[in-house]
Structure formats: C-alpha cells, structure tokens
Design an enzyme around this catalytic site. Structure first.
Site, short mmCIF file in Angstrom:
data_model
loop_
_atom_site.label_atom_id
_atom_site.label_comp_id
_atom_site.label_asym_id
_atom_site.label_seq_id
_atom_site.Cartn_x
_atom_site.Cartn_y
_atom_site.Cartn_z
N HIS A 130 9.62 0.24 -6.21
CA HIS A 130 9.37 1.54 -6.86
C HIS A 130 9.06 2.59 -5.80
O HIS A 130 8.71 2.25 -4.67
CB HIS A 130 8.18 1.44 -7.83
N ASP A 167 6.34 5.89 -5.40
CA ASP A 167 5.16 6.44 -6.07
C ASP A 167 5.51 7.84 -6.55
O ASP A 167 6.33 8.53 -5.92
CB ASP A 167 3.96 6.46 -5.12
N HIS A 173 9.36 0.95 -2.15
CA HIS A 173 8.59 -0.16 -1.60
C HIS A 173 8.28 -1.18 -2.68
O HIS A 173 8.41 -0.90 -3.87
CB HIS A 173 7.30 0.35 -0.94
N ARG A 223 -3.80 -11.76 -1.74
CA ARG A 223 -3.64 -10.47 -1.06
C ARG A 223 -4.28 -9.37 -1.90
O ARG A 223 -4.22 -9.42 -3.14
CB ARG A 223 -2.15 -10.19 -0.85
C1 LIG Z 1 -1.06 8.34 -11.50
C2 LIG Z 1 -0.36 7.23 -11.56
C3 LIG Z 1 0.63 6.80 -10.55
C4 LIG Z 1 1.05 5.41 -11.05
C5 LIG Z 1 0.96 5.59 -12.53
C6 LIG Z 1 -0.42 6.24 -12.65
O1 LIG Z 1 -0.62 6.85 -13.89
C7 LIG Z 1 -1.52 5.23 -12.41
C8 LIG Z 1 -1.06 4.04 -11.59
C9 LIG Z 1 0.03 4.34 -10.58
C10 LIG Z 1 0.87 3.11 -10.29
C11 LIG Z 1 0.25 2.15 -9.28
C12 LIG Z 1 1.20 0.94 -9.09
C13 LIG Z 1 2.65 1.38 -8.89
C14 LIG Z 1 3.05 2.46 -9.94
C15 LIG Z 1 4.53 2.80 -9.86
C16 LIG Z 1 2.57 1.99 -11.29
O2 LIG Z 1 3.18 1.32 -12.08
O3 LIG Z 1 1.28 2.42 -11.50
C17 LIG Z 1 2.16 3.66 -9.74
C18 LIG Z 1 2.42 4.90 -10.60
C19 LIG Z 1 3.26 5.95 -9.93
O4 LIG Z 1 3.04 6.30 -8.76
O5 LIG Z 1 4.17 6.46 -10.59
O1 AKG Z 2 0.23 -3.80 -2.62
C1 AKG Z 2 0.99 -3.11 -1.97
O2 AKG Z 2 1.24 -3.30 -0.80
C2 AKG Z 2 1.75 -1.99 -2.66
C3 AKG Z 2 0.96 -1.33 -3.76
C4 AKG Z 2 1.68 -0.17 -4.35
O3 AKG Z 2 2.81 0.06 -4.04
C5 AKG Z 2 1.00 0.72 -5.31
O4 AKG Z 2 -0.14 0.45 -5.71
O5 AKG Z 2 1.64 1.74 -5.69
FE FE2 Z 3 3.43 2.02 -4.74
#
Ligand SMILES: C=C1C[C@]23C[C@@]1(O)CC[C@H]2[C@@]12CCC[C@@](C)(C(=O)O1)[C@H]2[C@@H]3C(=O)O
Ligand code: AKG
Ligand code: FE2
Length: 373
Positions: A231, A233, A288, A298
């Site tokens: 994904h 961010d 990533h 981890r």
């Molecule tokens: C603000 C945010 C970014 C995120 C979605 C969220 O609402 C809260 C969690 C964030 C996260 C963390 C893990 C990877 C990710 C793709 C997910 O599923 O939840 C990211 C989201 C993002 O950056 O789009």
């Molecule tokens: O655990 C990791 O190295 C990646 C975590 C991550 O990509 C995320 O929280 O958005």
């Molecule tokens: Fe991420």
C-alpha cells in the site's frame, strides 16, 4: 463529508467478518485464509530481489541534509534518518508499551476493538477489506488521546501508558514539522507564507496525525503469509519506527522489492499520497509492505502525518506554470481517506485532473471548480 479524522470511515464500514481476530499464538500452521498466492497481491511478490540498491540514509546533522532529502524524495519516496533528536529511551518506551498491549489476551484487547465504521482502536488494518486473504498482524490505531481506549484495557494503570504515547506524539510532531520544511525546501518552497497552514510560527501546529501500532507475531510459514499488504500511505509523510526485526519492504522501479533494514536508533520516512499531490507528482508516494518472520515477533509504530482537517492539499502554485499544469484536484485528508476507502490503490488516479488534447485542464469526479486555460 465528515470533517474529523475519527469520522473518516463513517460511510465505508468494514464487514463484521473482517473484525474477527484469531489468537495467533494458538496457530501451529498457517490456515488457508492466511496463505497468500501471487494473485492475491497485485504487485510483484516472492522474496525481495537481490539488488545492490538500498534506501538512502540521511544524517539530519549533515549540512547537506536538504540536498540528500531532495534526491531521496525524487528517486525513492522513502529514506531513513539518523540524528533526528528523538531520544532512544522514548523509542524504547513506545516499543515496550506496544509489546505490553499486544501481549494481552485477545479478549482483553477486544475491549478496545475498533468499531466497523471507526478509526481508533484495536483490529485489522483498514485495507484488509480489499484482499481475499487475511494479514498476519494486529494493529492499534490512536487518533487524538489514547485515554478512552487504554482505560478499557488497563483500568488500573492506563495513565503511564497514555503518557508515553502523548510524549511520543509530541516529539513526532516536532520532527514531522522539521521534515516538512526540509522536503518543501528541496522543492524550492522556502518562505513561511508559501504554506499558510504552517501557522505564524511555521511549526505546523494545527497538523493532524494518527498513531498506528503494528504487531506481527512470529509465523509458522512466513513465505506464504503477509504482515501488511502492499500500500501507499495516504499521508503527507509517515515516520516509522521498526524494532530490530526486519520486515519492511519498498517497491523500487527497476529493482523490485527492497528490504529496509532496521537501523539502530534510525527512523524510516515514507512519502505519502498527499505529498505526491502537493509536489504535483514529482515526489512519488512509496509502495510498501511488511513481511513476517518465522522466529521473531516484529513491532512497528507509524506516525501518520497530514494537514489540518479543513485544509485542502493541492499541487503547490510555486511548482506550476504554463508547461506544468496541476495534475491533481485539491482534497482534504478526510476526503482523500474516503476516496482511499472506496478505491484503495486507484485513489490517486481518481483525484487526478484530466488533461484533454485541447490543453484545457479539467477535473474529474466530484470537483467541478478548476478549469485552467
Ligand atoms: C489516517 C489513517 C491512515 C490509515 C487509515 C487511517 O484512518 C488510520 C490508519 C492508517 C493505516 C495504517 C496501516 C496502513 C493503512 C493503509 C491502513 O490500512 O491503515 C494506513 C491508512 C492510510 O495511510 O491510508
Ligand atoms: O510495519 C511496517 O513496517 C509497515 C507499517 C505500515 O506501513 C503502516 O503502518 O502504514
Ligand atoms: Fe504504511
């Protein structure tokens, strides 16, 4: 459209089946629902390619840090930083808090379960709904104060844990502001008044942030499992702490998946989709994923950083000109999260401006306000 981050997913609830959480410690072999095939992931899979390329490391005390960051942002969209000023003791305390939290029995953690349309709390990664296989990880998302959720988990001694999280968020906010100016500076945006939302002191006081604690238990069949699927961010930038077990991989054009090795005391900086938009496409958001390990747990802690909720991010005017039209329409972080919750890896293209052959710039989807001749 909700304006608070905590309401971002009101319109896109997760299916209840995706909220069930297994007790990873009781699984001796990988259940089929966790066994990924190449087609379960849209991107090149398998082991990281043998490559001599490695993610740039920037020493923030180096007088040439700005140039190094500019180059890393343009060519990678990710880099590691050292001498960032975050005390190692604070990184250790956050890791310890996360370790204590995820070591609790599942029923205890579920007391703070994230609601299907919520953002905060314990559960699977938000992107899980886009994949038919489950990810070998648990997450805890903190928007604003952790008090409410931590009190449910640790009724007696939640205060110490909350203090650690609060201190960590404060330190991360300062570092994120510093990195913002370095990244903007590397794009040629140097004046405080060029980014109004940085505030009168230029400290990005009103910025929004979410803290994501990730836990990847040791896995009996790591080659077939996926900790967190590929994904980008949605952020401007993400500051990622990873403990000493490696697992983070980034996709580099021409090199395939490259492992980002944990650097003692180092932090990984990922560029997110909003930075890609702000830079009008010149800085890529990095794709990533996290792999898992047979013998080692981890942990990672992601500080996801974005603009204040009311601010629309758009390609910066300083980067535009007759030959450089805006490639994206303006979006708030919440609007973008909503788009991401609907379209996932097509979210960026769904906010992209269409440039027809007649040279007029128009915008697709919901926005009908921009037309540049
Ligand atoms: C603000 C945010 C970014 C995120 C979605 C969220 O609402 C809260 C969690 C964030 C996260 C963390 C893990 C990877 C990710 C793709 C997910 O599923 O939840 C990211 C989201 C993002 O950056 O789009
Ligand atoms: O655990 C990791 O190295 C990646 C975590 C991550 O990509 C995320 O929280 O958005
Ligand atoms: Fe991420």
């Amino acid at each position: 459209m909700p304006s608070r981050l905590s309401d971002a997913f009101r319109g896109q609830p997760i299916h209840p089946q995706q909220l069930k959480h297994p007790d990873f410690t009781s699984l001796q072999e990988l259940p089929d629902s966790y066994a990924w095939n190449q087609r379960d992931d849209d991107y090149p899979s398998g082991d990281a390619f043998a490559t001599d390329q490695s993610v740039p490391i920037i020493d923030l005390n180096d007088p040439n840090a700005l140039q190094g960051i500019g180059h890393a942002c343009k060519t990678w969209g990710v880099f590691q930083v050292t001498n960032h000023g975050i005390p190692t003791s604070l990184l250790d305390m956050v890791e310890c808090t996360s370790r204590t939290l995820f070591s609790l029995p599942v029923h205890q953690k579920l007391k703070a379960a994230r609601s299907p349309d919520g953002v905060s709390g314990y559960g699977f990664a938000r992107i899980s709904s886009f994949f038919s296989k489950l990810m070998w990880s648990e997450g805890f998302t903190i928007v604003g104060s952790p008090d409410e959720h931590f009190r449910l988990i640790w009724p007696q001694d939640y205060r110490n844990y909350c203090d650690v999280i609060k201190e960590y968020k404060e330190e991360m906010k300062k570092l994120a502001g510093r990195l913002m100016w370095l990244m903007l500076g590397s794009l040629g945006i140097i004046a405080k008044q060029d980014i109004k939302w940085a505030g009168p002191k230029g400290d990005f006081k009103e910025a929004s942030a979410v803290l994501q604690l990730n836990y990847y238990p040791a896995c009996p069949d790591p080659d077939r499992a996926m900790g967190l699927a590929a994904h980008t961010d949605s952020t401007l930038l993400t500051i990622l702490y990873q403990n000493s077990t490696s697992g983070l991989q980034v996709l580099k054009e021409g090199a395939g998946w490259v492992t980002v090795p944990p650097l003692p005391g180092g932090l990984v900086i990922n560029l997110g989709d909003l930075m890609h938009i702000l830079s009008n496409g010149s800085y890529p958001s990095i794709l990533h994923r996290a792999r898992v390990n047979r013998t080692h747990h981890r942990f990672s802690v992601a500080y996801l950083y974005g603009p204040p909720s009311s601010v629309k991010i758009s390609p910066h005017p300083k980067l535009l000109g007759p030959a450089q039209p805006p490639l994206y329409r303006p979006v708030t972080w919440n609007e973008y999260l909503d788009t991401k919750a609907k379209h996932f890896n097509k979210a960026l293209s769904s906010v992209r401006v269409c440039v027809p052959l007649n040279g007029l710039v128009d915008v697709n989807e919901h926005n009908n306000s921009v037309t540049v001749g």
